[in-house]
Design an enzyme around this catalytic site. Structure first.
Site, short mmCIF file in Angstrom:
data_model
loop_
_atom_site.label_atom_id
_atom_site.label_comp_id
_atom_site.label_asym_id
_atom_site.label_seq_id
_atom_site.Cartn_x
_atom_site.Cartn_y
_atom_site.Cartn_z
N ASP A 124 0.80 -1.24 0.00
CA ASP A 124 0.00 0.00 0.00
C ASP A 124 0.83 1.28 0.00
OD1 ASP A 124 0.71 -0.87 2.63
OD2 ASP A 124 -0.75 0.52 3.49
N GLU A 159 -0.72 -1.92 5.16
CA GLU A 159 0.21 -1.88 6.30
C GLU A 159 0.11 -0.54 6.99
OE1 GLU A 159 3.20 -0.99 8.86
OE2 GLU A 159 3.28 -0.02 6.92
NI NI Z 1 6.65 1.07 5.49
#
Ligand code: NI
Length: 396
Positions: free
Chosen positions: A79, A137
């Protein structure tokens, strides 16, 4: 001995091209549809068994070896961040307000590179490699979502390996700490209820702002007075909200903040002291207070045995001098959920790059970038680290 360095070097152009393509097309948490599509296509072309939609947009692929043996989970995150990119290079983000400002474009690229190299050795692999391309994340939801969708089952990994490109260290340095290397993060909200009234008549009300001020001060003593000085913890109050006018004592006040710790027992002590402080001060000041703590990530804990074994493999690339064994950060990473009860190692690959204006721009900055020489190096490092567990002859 397999020369992964030379093989990764042959992939250099492909790695750079892929990274730049991903960089130009950043996708935020749980929206990694294009990225996941590229990942799944590539893994299928390599002949791996691919599962998509794991944890919404995650991709899992199994490289099954010819013989039985351990299962090694290799994790890469996909991401981007909600940042308007200020870099001016030709492969800058094409999506306003979205940017790969942490290097996850590199991580995705590296994960695919490792899959490509290792898939050539299927006949020599004893065990299997489980490639996990994780969404979200940055918002700390991706690993949990993948775990909920069974990423740690069928097969259950024996160990987890992961890496992060780290642009505060130069190329050739690796952060390879053992024990806790990244903090567990929690967020908290404290709601304080008092009794509003006229600011000229404070005795007629109960001032939640005065109570909040006492709490903010007292919370600073948890780290300085309650935590063992040899341990690490952070409590930061990051938002204070109360009041509407010069002459009104408000009814309520609210505090927000974050907690970072390396150990669960330290985290538990912080929580206990925060409850005692908020409840005790609220009572003493005539208010009521509610403390809500939400856990974000677990600490990232590098297993000592795996760290020692993997360091030996990594040192072949950077020498003993290149291994920074004390590298740790209070930053957080949800890879901890993929290492909970599963031994593993998460390491940092030096990738600093001088910016055109001579300034340093760290992770999450609109001018963040990393040294693309770290791409082939990281592919070789990770391929060798994995091979050490599943290809018996790889390092002999
Ligand atoms: Ni990172």
């Amino acid at each position: 001995m397999i020369d992964f360095k030379a093989q990764a070097e042959e992939l250099r152009d492909e790695l750079v091209t892929r990274r730049r393509d991903l960089h130009m097309h950043p996708e935020l948490a749980f929206e990694e549809f294009r990225t996941a599509g590229i990942v799944a296509d590539e893994l299928r072309q390599l002949g791996l068994e691919v599962q998509t939609g794991v944890g919404k947009t995650g991709v899992v692929a199994i490289l099954e070896g010819a013989q039985d043996g351990p299962t090694v989970l290799v994790r890469a995150d996909m991401d981007a961040l909600p940042i308007l990119e200020e870099n001016t290079f030709e492969y800058k983000s094409t999506v306003p307000g979205k940017m790969h400002a942490c290097g996850h474009d590199g991580h995705t690229t590296i994960g695919l590179g490792v899959a490509k190299l290792l898939s050539k050795y299927r006949d020599e692999i004893a065990g299997r490699v489980k490639f996990v391309f994780q969404p979200a994340e940055e918002t700390v939801g991706g690993a949990k979502a993948m775990v909920a969708d069974g990423v740690l089952e069928n097969p259950h990994p024996d160990l987890t390996l992961g890496l992060h490109l780290w642009n505060s260290m130069p190329l050739g340095k690796l952060g390879v700490g053992e024990g806790p290397v990244m903090a567990g993060a929690s967020i908290f909200t404290i709601k304080i209820a008092g009794k509003g009234g006229h600011a000229a008549l404070p005795n007629a009300g109960v001032d939640p702002i005065a109570c909040a001020a006492q709490m903010i001060s007292a919370l600073q003593t948890v780290v300085s007075r309650n935590i063992d000085p040899m341990e690490s913890a952070v409590i930061s109050v990051t938002r204070v909200q109360a009041g509407t006018a010069y002459n009104i004592i408000p009814q309520d006040a609210e505090l927000w903040g974050t907690i970072r710790t390396f150990k669960i027992e330290v985290r538990d002590l912080v929580e206990r002291r925060m409850r005692e402080i908020t409840e005790g001060i609220a009572q003493a000041m005539g208010c009521t207070a509610t403390l809500v703590i939400e856990d974000g990530t677990l600490p990232v804990h590098n297993d000592p045995k795996i760290t020692e074994r993997t360091r030996a493999v990594l040192s072949q690339y950077v020498g003993e001098d290149g291994l920074l064994k004390d590298e740790r950060t209070m930053g957080a990473e949800d890879v901890g959920f993929l290492m909970d009860d599963i031994p593993g190692m998460y390491f940092f690959v030096g990738a600093s790059v001088p910016s055109p204006d001579g300034q340093y721009y760290g992770h999450h900055h609109p001018r963040f970038d990393f040294d693309e020489n770290a791409l082939p190096l990281s592919v070789a490092l990770m391929a060798s680290a994995v091979a050490d567990y599943v290809i018996p002859s790889s390092n002999s």
